[in-house]
Design a protein around this motif. Structure first.
Motif, PDB file in Angstrom:
ATOM      1  N   MET A   1       7.489 -10.491  12.085  1.00  0.00           N
ATOM      2  CA  MET A   1       8.309  -9.277  12.071  1.00  0.00           C
ATOM      3  C   MET A   1       7.498  -8.118  11.523  1.00  0.00           C
ATOM      4  SD  MET A   1      11.875  -8.623  10.083  1.00  0.00           S
ATOM      5  CE  MET A   1      11.117  -8.884   8.504  1.00  0.00           C
ATOM      6  N   LYS A   2       7.424  -7.058  12.260  1.00  0.00           N
ATOM      7  CA  LYS A   2       6.718  -5.845  11.828  1.00  0.00           C
ATOM      8  C   LYS A   2       7.585  -5.077  10.834  1.00  0.00           C
ATOM      9  CE  LYS A   2       3.098  -6.102  14.582  1.00  0.00           C
ATOM     10  NZ  LYS A   2       1.718  -6.113  14.140  1.00  0.00           N
ATOM     11  N   LEU A   3       7.029  -4.675   9.714  1.00  0.00           N
ATOM     12  CA  LEU A   3       7.782  -3.944   8.695  1.00  0.00           C
ATOM     13  C   LEU A   3       7.277  -2.520   8.582  1.00  0.00           C
ATOM     14  CD1 LEU A   3       7.907  -6.732   5.997  1.00  0.00           C
ATOM     15  CD2 LEU A   3       9.683  -6.080   7.597  1.00  0.00           C
ATOM     16  N   PRO A   4       8.157  -1.552   8.503  1.00  0.00           N
ATOM     17  CA  PRO A   4       7.736  -0.138   8.423  1.00  0.00           C
ATOM     18  C   PRO A   4       7.231   0.197   7.042  1.00  0.00           C
ATOM     19  CG  PRO A   4      10.106  -0.312   8.263  1.00  0.00           C
ATOM     20  CD  PRO A   4       9.615  -1.709   8.497  1.00  0.00           C
ATOM     21  N   LEU A   5       6.070  -0.353   6.701  1.00  0.00           N
ATOM     22  CA  LEU A   5       5.543  -0.199   5.342  1.00  0.00           C
ATOM     23  C   LEU A   5       5.299   1.248   4.968  1.00  0.00           C
ATOM     24  CD1 LEU A   5       3.054  -3.160   5.325  1.00  0.00           C
ATOM     25  CD2 LEU A   5       5.091  -2.953   3.929  1.00  0.00           C
ATOM     26  N   LEU A   6       4.772   2.036   5.909  1.00  0.00           N
ATOM     27  CA  LEU A   6       4.395   3.400   5.551  1.00  0.00           C
ATOM     28  C   LEU A   6       5.613   4.253   5.223  1.00  0.00           C
ATOM     29  CD1 LEU A   6       1.559   4.011   8.156  1.00  0.00           C
ATOM     30  CD2 LEU A   6       1.346   3.507   5.729  1.00  0.00           C
ATOM     31  N   LEU A   7       6.795   3.824   5.780  1.00  0.00           N
ATOM     32  CA  LEU A   7       7.988   4.610   5.521  1.00  0.00           C
ATOM     33  C   LEU A   7       8.788   4.087   4.337  1.00  0.00           C
ATOM     34  CD1 LEU A   7       9.260   5.170   9.167  1.00  0.00           C
ATOM     35  CD2 LEU A   7       8.076   6.795   7.704  1.00  0.00           C
ATOM     36  N   LEU A   8       8.830   2.745   4.189  1.00  0.00           N
ATOM     37  CA  LEU A   8       9.696   2.167   3.186  1.00  0.00           C
ATOM     38  C   LEU A   8       9.059   2.026   1.831  1.00  0.00           C
ATOM     39  CD1 LEU A   8      11.456  -0.691   5.177  1.00  0.00           C
ATOM     40  CD2 LEU A   8      12.450   1.445   4.413  1.00  0.00           C
ATOM     41  N   LEU A   9       7.723   1.957   1.788  1.00  0.00           N
ATOM     42  CA  LEU A   9       7.104   1.512   0.557  1.00  0.00           C
ATOM     43  C   LEU A   9       6.402   2.549  -0.290  1.00  0.00           C
ATOM     44  CD1 LEU A   9       5.724  -1.890   1.817  1.00  0.00           C
ATOM     45  CD2 LEU A   9       7.770  -1.455   0.505  1.00  0.00           C
ATOM     46  N   PRO A  10       6.184   3.789   0.157  1.00  0.00           N
ATOM     47  CA  PRO A  10       5.449   4.720  -0.709  1.00  0.00           C
ATOM     48  C   PRO A  10       6.066   4.902  -2.077  1.00  0.00           C
ATOM     49  CG  PRO A  10       5.604   5.609   1.521  1.00  0.00           C
ATOM     50  CD  PRO A  10       6.495   4.404   1.469  1.00  0.00           C
ATOM     51  N   LEU A  11       7.397   4.753  -2.189  1.00  0.00           N
ATOM     52  CA  LEU A  11       8.019   4.965  -3.487  1.00  0.00           C
ATOM     53  C   LEU A  11       8.088   3.703  -4.310  1.00  0.00           C
ATOM     54  CD1 LEU A  11      11.008   7.250  -2.461  1.00  0.00           C
ATOM     55  CD2 LEU A  11       8.855   7.917  -3.545  1.00  0.00           C
ATOM     56  N   CYS A  12       7.734   2.565  -3.693  1.00  0.00           N
ATOM     57  CA  CYS A  12       7.939   1.288  -4.369  1.00  0.00           C
ATOM     58  C   CYS A  12       6.702   0.871  -5.129  1.00  0.00           C
ATOM     59  CB  CYS A  12       8.313   0.220  -3.349  1.00  0.00           C
ATOM     60  SG  CYS A  12       8.589  -1.384  -4.096  1.00  0.00           S
ATOM     61  N   LEU A  13       6.752   1.003  -6.440  1.00  0.00           N
ATOM     62  CA  LEU A  13       5.674   0.540  -7.311  1.00  0.00           C
ATOM     63  C   LEU A  13       6.250  -0.522  -8.218  1.00  0.00           C
ATOM     64  CD1 LEU A  13       4.176   3.987  -8.312  1.00  0.00           C
ATOM     65  CD2 LEU A  13       3.286   2.423  -6.614  1.00  0.00           C
ATOM     66  N   SER A  14       5.530  -1.495  -8.623  1.00  0.00           N
ATOM     67  CA  SER A  14       6.074  -2.488  -9.512  1.00  0.00           C
ATOM     68  C   SER A  14       5.040  -3.089 -10.456  1.00  0.00           C
ATOM     69  CB  SER A  14       6.654  -3.635  -8.713  1.00  0.00           C
ATOM     70  OG  SER A  14       5.604  -4.427  -8.222  1.00  0.00           O
ATOM     71  N   ASP A 239       0.716   3.394  -0.137  1.00  0.00           N
ATOM     72  CA  ASP A 239       0.744   3.309   1.328  1.00  0.00           C
ATOM     73  C   ASP A 239       1.182   1.936   1.821  1.00  0.00           C
ATOM     74  OD1 ASP A 239      -1.471   1.701   0.863  1.00  0.00           O
ATOM     75  OD2 ASP A 239      -2.901   2.997   1.909  1.00  0.00           O
ATOM     76  N   GLY A 240       1.482   1.017   0.918  1.00  0.00           N
ATOM     77  CA  GLY A 240       1.976  -0.299   1.292  1.00  0.00           C
ATOM     78  C   GLY A 240       0.934  -1.232   1.866  1.00  0.00           C
ATOM     79  N   ARG A 241      -0.352  -0.934   1.691  1.00  0.00           N
ATOM     80  CA  ARG A 241      -1.392  -1.749   2.323  1.00  0.00           C
ATOM     81  C   ARG A 241      -2.211  -2.593   1.356  1.00  0.00           C
ATOM     82  NH1 ARG A 241      -3.832   2.330   7.004  1.00  0.00           N
ATOM     83  NH2 ARG A 241      -1.873   2.519   8.186  1.00  0.00           N
ATOM     84  N   ARG A 242      -1.931  -2.463   0.041  1.00  0.00           N
ATOM     85  CA  ARG A 242      -2.672  -3.265  -0.937  1.00  0.00           C
ATOM     86  C   ARG A 242      -1.716  -3.829  -1.977  1.00  0.00           C
ATOM     87  NH1 ARG A 242      -7.116   0.807  -3.003  1.00  0.00           N
ATOM     88  NH2 ARG A 242      -5.374   2.225  -2.538  1.00  0.00           N
ATOM     89  N   LEU A 243      -1.706  -5.113  -2.080  1.00  0.00           N
ATOM     90  CA  LEU A 243      -0.931  -5.815  -3.086  1.00  0.00           C
ATOM     91  C   LEU A 243      -1.871  -6.221  -4.219  1.00  0.00           C
ATOM     92  CD1 LEU A 243       1.597  -7.376  -4.136  1.00  0.00           C
ATOM     93  CD2 LEU A 243       0.810  -9.304  -2.720  1.00  0.00           C
ATOM     94  N   VAL A 244      -1.509  -5.866  -5.441  1.00  0.00           N
ATOM     95  CA  VAL A 244      -2.309  -6.221  -6.611  1.00  0.00           C
ATOM     96  C   VAL A 244      -1.562  -7.277  -7.406  1.00  0.00           C
ATOM     97  CG1 VAL A 244      -3.272  -5.411  -8.803  1.00  0.00           C
ATOM     98  CG2 VAL A 244      -3.439  -3.981  -6.745  1.00  0.00           C
ATOM     99  N   LEU A 245      -2.235  -8.387  -7.665  1.00  0.00           N
ATOM    100  CA  LEU A 245      -1.710  -9.434  -8.522  1.00  0.00           C
ATOM    101  C   LEU A 245      -2.520  -9.436  -9.810  1.00  0.00           C
ATOM    102  CD1 LEU A 245      -1.323 -12.372  -5.962  1.00  0.00           C
ATOM    103  CD2 LEU A 245       0.409 -10.732  -6.703  1.00  0.00           C
ATOM    104  N   LEU A 246      -1.877  -9.090 -10.898  1.00  0.00           N
ATOM    105  CA  LEU A 246      -2.545  -9.090 -12.190  1.00  0.00           C
ATOM    106  C   LEU A 246      -2.485 -10.485 -12.790  1.00  0.00           C
ATOM    107  CD1 LEU A 246      -3.830  -7.210 -14.419  1.00  0.00           C
ATOM    108  CD2 LEU A 246      -1.520  -7.107 -15.403  1.00  0.00           C
ATOM    109  N   ALA A 247      -3.566 -10.880 -13.458  1.00  0.00           N
ATOM    110  CA  ALA A 247      -3.588 -12.125 -14.213  1.00  0.00           C
ATOM    111  C   ALA A 247      -4.196 -11.823 -15.579  1.00  0.00           C
ATOM    112  CB  ALA A 247      -4.372 -13.210 -13.469  1.00  0.00           C
TER     113      ALA A 247
END
Length: 303
Positions: A1-14, A239-247
């Motif tokens: 399933m293609k997800l509209p990352l560029l539209l949905l995710l710019p505001l999503c930081l965690s 931009d929704g293109r990089r996921l960072v996993l902290l350890a």
């Protein structure tokens, strides 16, 4: 399933790795692993950490300390006010959420209308809802796991997303099966993604989802990822293109043009050796991470 990352995710930081095939599959080892992951330092390791901080890895720099009184920062997430962030303590701390600037100085606080059993992560959706992961589970024996949904302007009103793991039948399981501690989560496309911290020494980060609406659910196991570190937080680039996993004293970056590609990517490893017990991470801008530690230090890292 293609997800509209560029539209949905710019505001999503965690305040999350390699090729993933299916719900039961595992991925290949990441590249450029330069250190074994350190054990939990805790407060006794603070003096040693201060001595090591003189020799931080290239690109990592200390920019401040959290205001006194902000204890054991366990997660980090962008606040509604630009340039500020929300952080909080974990098990044993009051249900307080602090707002800090990019150097760790407190600029506000509020009390969440739910107890802090073991808060470990925080993320937000584009509509301004926040999701507190009350799912720390060091002993793998909790049966009251929850995500707390709230808005900072009305923190007394909390919706509970109760959940259980579909593959846990013992509380606790045997030591080698203790992979039900979750210190990293993030919101994405109507779901809260949960990334486990493997305490069974098998280097397996399990990825689950639960809906972002209050209720009681059995989490869905999405995939299993192979990383040689115990994940403590997760964040997604603007931009929704990089996921960072902290350890602990390291992090992993997974890149892709879609969410599916990201979860199949080979992670890039970055050492944070000498930084201390790294627990919280958020994007400050498109190419800069803000990182907090339980000892109270605040770092920036260009990526």
């Amino acid at each position: 399933m293609k997800l509209p990352l560029l539209l949905l995710l710019p505001l999503c930081l965690s305040s999350a790795c390699s090729s993933a095939a299916d719900n039961a599959g595992s991925a290949g080892q990441p590249q450029d692993i330069t250190q074994t992951h350190p054990g939990k330092k805790g407060k006794k390791g603070h003096k040693k950490h201060e001595e090591e901080a003189e020799n931080l890895p290239s690109g990592l720099r200390r920019v401040g300390r959290l205001t006194d009184g902000i204890r054991e920062s366990s997660g980090l997430c962008a606040a509604p006010e630009v340039g500020t962030y929300l952080t909080f303590g974990d098990d044993g701390n009051p249900p307080t959420v602090w707002r800090v600037d990019a150097t760790g100085q407190q600029v506000g606080e509020f009390t969440l209308g739910a107890p802090n059993h073991d808060w470990e992560s925080l993320s937000r959706d584009p509509s301004g809802n926040y999701y507190m992961g009350d799912c720390g589970n060091n002993n793998n024996d909790r049966q009251n796991l929850a995500i707390l949904r709230f808005r900072p302007e009305t923190p007394a009103q909390v919706g509970k997303i109760n959940f259980k793991y579909p593959d846990q039948i013992e509380f606790p399981p045997s030591k080698k099966g203790r992979n039900f501690d979750c210190e990293a989560s993030l919101w994405h496309a109507g779901q809260v993604y949960l990334f486990t911290k493997d305490r069974g020494q098998s280097s397996t980060c399990k990825v689950y989802t639960v809906p972002d609406q209050p209720g009681s659910y059995t989490a869905k196991l999405v995939t299993k990822l192979v990383i040689p570190g115990q994940v403590t937080d997760a964040t997604l680039s603007p931009d929704g293109r990089r996921l960072v996993l902290l350890a602990r004293q390291e992090l992993f970056i997974l890149s892709g043009n879609s969410w599916e590609e990201i979860l199949k990517a080979t992670p890039r490893h970055i050492s944070l050796e000498g930084a201390g017990q790294t627990e919280g991470v958020a994007f400050k801008d498109a190419n800069t991470l803000l990182i907090t530690t339980e000892q109270g230090d605040v770092y920036e890292l260009g990526i």
